[in-house]
Design an enzyme around this catalytic site. Structure first.
Site, PDB file in Angstrom:
ATOM      1  N   GLU A 132       3.760  -5.261   7.530  1.00 31.20           N
ATOM      2  CA  GLU A 132       2.847  -4.253   8.079  1.00 31.20           C
ATOM      3  C   GLU A 132       3.058  -4.035   9.576  1.00 31.20           C
ATOM      4  O   GLU A 132       2.920  -2.920  10.077  1.00 31.20           O
ATOM      5  CB  GLU A 132       1.384  -4.671   7.833  1.00 31.20           C
ATOM      6  CG  GLU A 132       0.906  -4.475   6.403  1.00 31.20           C
ATOM      7  CD  GLU A 132       1.217  -5.640   5.483  1.00 31.20           C
ATOM      8  OE1 GLU A 132       2.071  -6.486   5.851  1.00 31.20           O
ATOM      9  OE2 GLU A 132       0.623  -5.720   4.404  1.00 31.20           O
TER      10      GLU A 132
ATOM     11  N   ALA B  50       0.860  -1.193   0.000  1.00 33.70           N
ATOM     12  CA  ALA B  50       0.000   0.000   0.000  1.00 33.70           C
ATOM     13  C   ALA B  50       0.892   1.237   0.000  1.00 33.70           C
ATOM     14  O   ALA B  50       2.017   1.199   0.509  1.00 33.70           O
ATOM     15  CB  ALA B  50      -0.882  -0.010   1.241  1.00 33.70           C
TER      16      ALA B  50
ATOM     17  N   GLY C  47       0.808  -5.129   0.983  1.00 37.81           N
ATOM     18  CA  GLY C  47      -0.290  -5.227   0.022  1.00 37.81           C
ATOM     19  C   GLY C  47       0.161  -5.852  -1.298  1.00 37.81           C
ATOM     20  O   GLY C  47      -0.652  -6.451  -2.009  1.00 37.81           O
TER      21      GLY C  47
ATOM     22  N   GLU D 181      -0.087  -9.423  -0.727  1.00 37.13           N
ATOM     23  CA  GLU D 181      -1.524  -9.754  -0.608  1.00 37.13           C
ATOM     24  C   GLU D 181      -2.185  -9.788  -1.988  1.00 37.13           C
ATOM     25  O   GLU D 181      -3.035 -10.640  -2.265  1.00 37.13           O
ATOM     26  CB  GLU D 181      -2.214  -8.727   0.299  1.00 37.13           C
ATOM     27  CG  GLU D 181      -1.753  -8.864   1.744  1.00 37.13           C
ATOM     28  CD  GLU D 181      -2.313  -7.768   2.632  1.00 37.13           C
ATOM     29  OE1 GLU D 181      -1.945  -6.597   2.439  1.00 37.13           O
ATOM     30  OE2 GLU D 181      -3.128  -8.093   3.515  1.00 37.13           O
TER      31      GLU D 181
END
Ligand code: 3H9
Length: 716
Positions: free
Chosen positions: A123, A61, A100, A103
Site C-alpha cells: 500500500e 483492494a 487487502g 489482510e
C-alpha cells in the site's frame, strides 16, 4: 464476486472471482460477506477455505474503485467477521496475496501457500497504508521489527520468506487449495483463540521507542517528502503501544489523511501509467495487440563502454547468449574482466528463472553475423554510428534487427544506411543499463510494427518499463531535460549558486539536484554534444546569444577549466579526489561565477526557491506539452513514466505532466507567461499551444488530455 461450494468432508470452499487479480471490488466483498454467512449458518460445514480463481488469491483492494464513492461492505468489519467465525478458516494462497488480499488472509485462522506465491503489503507504494487491519495484525503475528520492514518498504516477499517470518503455516509445491482443504479438515473442532491475531500482544524489542525513532528517521530520509511511509511507522507505533481497538482507530485516521492527499492520487496514477505504457501504439494504427514481436535468443552489443557493458549484462540476465564486441583492445580487455563480475553480482541479487546466457567477447564485428538483434552502443557521434550501421548492414543477415542506444540522434538517418530500415529501432537505455528500469524504444518513421514489438518485448524480458517514443532530437526524456538544464544555468548567471538550485530541487523530491547530477554523469558529455551542435568550440563567438537564442557558456567554461565532475574530483562542487562522491561547496565556483557575472555586466540578485522550481520544472513541463502536441509521446502517462523511472522525478508527485495538472494548468500557463515576458530570448519559456488549448478547454484532468491532443492534430 465470490462463489460457494461444499466439498466432501464438511468443508466450504469460497472462491474469489474478479479477473485478472481477484481484487476486492464491492461485488467481491459482498460475495465474501454472503458466502461466509452461508458457511456459518450451514450446520453441515465445519471448516472453510478461501481461495482465488485462476491460481491468484487476491491482489488487494480494487484500486480502480478509489476514484469513486465507497460502495458495498467495507473491508475492516468483513475481515473481523471472518476472524470471529468459530469454524476454522484457511486462506489458500496461490499467485499473489497483496495488500487487502494479505489482510484478508491475516483475518483467516491459518494460511497455506504455493511455493511460487508472492505476499506483501505494498500500500505504501500507492500512497496509502494497509488499512484493513494490516498495520495491527501483521506486527502481532511476526513482531514489530519485521512488520516495520515489510510495511514501510511495501516489498513483495516469497512464500519461503513468509514461512520463515511466520506469516504462513505451510508451503507446498503442489496445489495449495487441495492442501488447505486437507489441512482444515484436520484442525476442525480445535480451539481458535490463539489463531485470532487481533487478540494477541505485539512482540516488540525491549527498546521499542528507540527502534521506532530510528526507523522513523531512516524512513523520513529515504522517502524524500512522501507521506505514506511516515504514516506507516506511526500506525506501527500504535500497534506496539496501544490496545488493538485503539490501534485500529489510529490506522483508520491515518488512512483518511493519506487517502485524500494528492500524493495517493499521484502514486495510483503512477501505478496505472506504468501499465498503460506497455500497451503501445503507433500513428499507423499498429499496436501491442495487433503486432507480433520476435523472440530473441542471440543478440550482440557493439561498444563496451559503461553503457555497452550494462546492456550486455541486462541481455545476459534474460538467459540469451550475447556477443560483446569492442574494437579497442584495451577497452575489450577491461570489459571482459568487468562484465562477468557485474553479471555474477547482479544474478546473485535476483532470483533468476533461467541461468544467465553465455557472453562471448570479440574485437571483430564479423562475429555478429549470426545474431538476431544487435544493439549499437558506441560513442555518441553520428559519423561513427553511421559507420557502424553501414558495417552491420553488410555483415548481418537481412532479417537482423538493428538497434541503437543513441540518447538523441536521428534514428531515421541510421536506418537509411541499412538494407532493411523497417528493422531499425532505437533502444535508449539509462545508466547503469542493467539496473535502471527505463527503456525508451524509439520508433523511426520507417520502423516496422514487428521491430517495435520485438524491442518492447525484449524490454519487458529485461524487467524494464519500456516506453515507445517518436524520433526527434533527444527523444522524450533528454529533449525535456534540455530546457531544465538551460534554466539551471541561467539561474546561476542571475545570482543563484549551484547549492541553492540543487537544494530547491532536492526539497521537491529529486534524489539529486541538477548540478550534483551533472557532476555524477560527467560534464564532458554535454560539452561534447554542444561542440557537435556548433554551440561551443574554437571559432565560436563567446557571447551569451548563440544560434539566435540565449545561451549560457558557463558549463563550457567549467569544462575548459578541466573540471569534468566527480571523475576529476572537481566540477560544480569539489570532491575528496577523482571519483569522490561527497559534494562540497567550492570557493573556486563562487569566484568563477562572480567574475563571469562581472565580465558580462550581470548584477546578482537573490532568487527564491519558488522561482528556481518554476523556471526549471515549468520549462521542462512546457516541452512535454510540445512533445504531446507533436505526437512524440502517445500520452501524458508516457512522459510521466519516463521521468519517474529514468530521471528521478519523485514518484509521489506522479510525473511532470501529472504535476502540472495538480498545480493547475492555468497557474503553470500564467507563470510561464510571466517568465517568458522577463526572458523573451528564451523560446523554451514560451507556453506551448497545447497548454493554452487545455486551459481554454477548462483545464481537464490528465486522463482527458488525449481528446485535446487529437483535436489539435486534426486542426494542424
Ligand atoms: C489495498 O489493498 C488497500 C487496503 O490495504 C485497504 C483498503 C481499506 N486493483 O500488474 P499487471 C490490474 S491497496 C485494480 O499488469 P502482473 C492492473 O491495472 C491495493 N486493478 O499484472 C492490470 O490491468 P490492465 C494493494 C488491479 O501479473 C491488470 O490488473 N495491492 C489491481 O504483472 C494486470 O496487472 C497492490 O498494490 C488492483 N489491486 O502483476 C497490488 N492489481 O490489464 C497491485 C492489478 O487493465 N498489483 N490490477 O492494465 C500488482 O502489484 C500487480 O498487478 C500484481 C500482478 C503483482 C498483482
Amino acid at each position: 464476486m465470490a462463489t460457494y461450494s461444499r466439498l466432501p468432508g464438511s468443508v466450504a470452499l469460497i472462491t474469489l472471482q474478479n479477473p485478472p487479480v481477484n481484487a476486492l471490488s464491492a461485488a467481491v466483498r459482498q460475495g465474501i460477506v454472503d458466502t461466509v454467512q452461508r458457511a456459518l449458518k450451514d450446520p453441515k460445514v465445519t471448516s472453510v477455505v478461501i481461495c482465488g480463481q485462476n491460481g491468484r488469491f487476491c491482489g488487494g483492494a480494487d484500486i480502480r474503485e478509489f476514484a469513486g464513492p465507497m460502495l458495498g461492505p467495507p473491508l475492516v468489519p468483513m475481515i473481523h467477521a471472518i476472524e470471529a467465525v468459530d469454524k476454522p478458516v484457511v486462506a489458500a494462497i496461490e499467485g499473489v496475496a497483496l495488500g487487502g488480499g494479505l489482510e484478508l488472509a491475516l483475518g483467516c485462522h491459518y494460511r497455506i501457500a504455493h511455493s511460487k506465491a508472492l505476499l506483501g503489503l505494498p500500500e505504501v507504494t500507492l500512497g496509502l497504508l494497509p488499512a484493513a487491519g494490516g498495520t495491527q495484525r501483521l506486527p502481532r503475528l511476526i513482531g514489530l521489527t519485521a512488520a516495520l520492514d515489510l510495511i514501510t518498504t511495501g516489498r513483495h516477499i516469497s512464500a519461503a520468506e513468509a514461512l520463515k517470518l511466520g506469516i504462513l503455516d505451510q508451503v507446498t509445491d503442489s496445489n495449495a487449495v487441495d492442501l488447505a482443504v486437507d489441512f482444515v479438515r484436520s484442525v476442525a473442532g480445535q480451539p481458535l483463540d490463539s489463531r485470532r491475531l487481533s487478540t494477541l500482544a505485539c512482540p516488540c524489542p525491549p527498546d521499542v521507542d528507540s527502534l521506532l525513532d530510528k526507523v522513523m528517521a531512516q524512513v523520513r530520509q529515504r522517502s524524500r517528502g512522501a507521506l505514506a511511509p511516515v504514516a506507516c511507522v506511526q500506525a506501527l507505533r500504535a500497534a506496539a503501544t496501544l490496545p488493538y481497538t485503539q490501534g485500529m482507530e489510529k490506522e483508520r485516521d491515518l488512512m483518511a489523511t493519506l487517502f485524500n492527499s494528492g500524493q495517493a492520487r499521484a502514486l495510483q496514477y503512477a501505478f496505472f501509467s506504468q501499465r498503460v505504457v506497455g500497451k503501445w501504439s503507433l500513428p499507423s494504427g499498429a499496436n501491442w495487440n495487433n503486432s507480433t514481436g520476435r523472440t530473441i535468443s542471440k543478440a550482440a552489443v557493439i561498444g563496451l563502454g559503461t553503457m555497452g557493458r550494462g546492456i550486455v549484462v541486462a541481455l545476459a540476465l534474460t538467459g540469451m547468449s550475447v556477443v560483446a564486441v569492442e574494437t579497442q583492445e584495451k577497452q575489450l580487455a577491461e570489459a571482459s574482466q568487468a562484465v562477468p563480475a557485474m553479471l555474477q553480482r547482479e544474478a546473485g541479487r535476483r532470483s533468476l528463472a533461467t541461468p544467465p546466457g553465455v557472453i562471448t567477447f570479440s574485437s571483430n564485428l564479423q562475429d555478429v553475423s549470426e545474431v538476431e538483434l544487435v544493439i549499437e552502443a558506441v560513442f555518441e557521434n553520428m559519423a561513427l554510428k553511421l559507420q557502424v550501421f553501414r558495417h552491420l548492414a553488410s555483415v548481418c543477415g537481412p532479417g537482423t534487427l538493428l538497434c541503437s542506444n543513441t540518447s538523441g540522434l536521428d534514428m531515421d538517418q541510421l536506418a537509411a544506411v541499412t538494407k532493411s530500415p523497417a528493422l531499425v529501432v532505437g533502444m535508449h537505455f539509462f545508466a547503469p543499463a542493467h539496473v535502471m528500469k527505463l527503456l525508451e524504444v524509439v520508433c523511426g518513421p520507417r520502423s516496422s510494427p514487428e521491430a517495435v514489438a520485438t524491442a518492447m518485448q525484449l524490454g519487458k524480458r529485461m524487467g524494464k518499463v519500456s516506453v515507445a517514443v517518436g524520433n526527434c532530437p533527444g527523444f522524450v526524456g533528454n529533449r525535456m531535460l534540455k530546457p531544465y538544464l538551460e534554466q539551471a544555468n541561467f539561474l546561476l548567471e542571475e545570482g543563484a549558486t549551484p547549492q541553492q538550485v540543487d537544494e530547491a530541487l532536492e526539497e521537491f523530491g529529486f534524489p539529486m539536484g541538477v548540478f550534483r547530477m551533472s557532476d555524477l554523469s560527467g560534464l564532458d558529455v554535454g560539452w561534447r554534444i554542444r561542440k557537435e551542435a556548433g554551440l561551443t568550440g574554437p571559432g565560436v563567438e563567446p557571447s551569451r546569444t548563440r544560434q539566435g537564442r540565449r545561451y549560457s557558456p558557463l558549463p563550457d567554461q567549467v569544462c575548459e577549466a578541466g573540471r569534468l565532475g566527480q571523475k576529476t574530483g572537481r566540477g560544480w562542487y569539489q570532491y575528496d579526489g577523482p571519483g569522490g562522491r561527497v559534494a562540497r561547496s567550492d570557493p573556486w565556483v563562487h569566484i568563477f561565477l562572480e567574475a563571469y557575472r562581472a565580465q558580462h555586466g550581470l548584477v546578482a540578485r537573490s532568487i527564491a526557491p519558488e522561482e528556481i522550481l518554476e523556471r526549471c520544472l515549468y520549462a521542462l513541463i512546457n516541452e512535454g506539452f510540445n512533445i504531446l502536441q507533436e505526437a512524440m509521446a502517445a500520452g501524458p502517462e508516457h512522459i510521466d513514466a519516463i521521468y519517474v523511472f529514468g530521471y528521478g522525478w519523485p514518484r509521489h508527485r506522479g510525473g511532470p505532466m501529472f504535476h502540472a495538472g495538480q498545480v493547475g494548468l492555468g497557474r503553470v500557463l500564467e507563470r510561464l507567461e510571466h517568465h517568458h515576458h522577463n526572458h523573451p530570448d528564451v523560446p523554451h519559456l514560451e507556453p506551448s499551444t497545447l497548454l493554452r488549448r487545455l486551459v481554454a478547454g477548462g483545464s481537464p484532468p490528465v486522463q482527458k488530455w488525449r481528446e485535446f491532443i487529437n483535436k489539435d492534430r486534426v486542426h494542424s
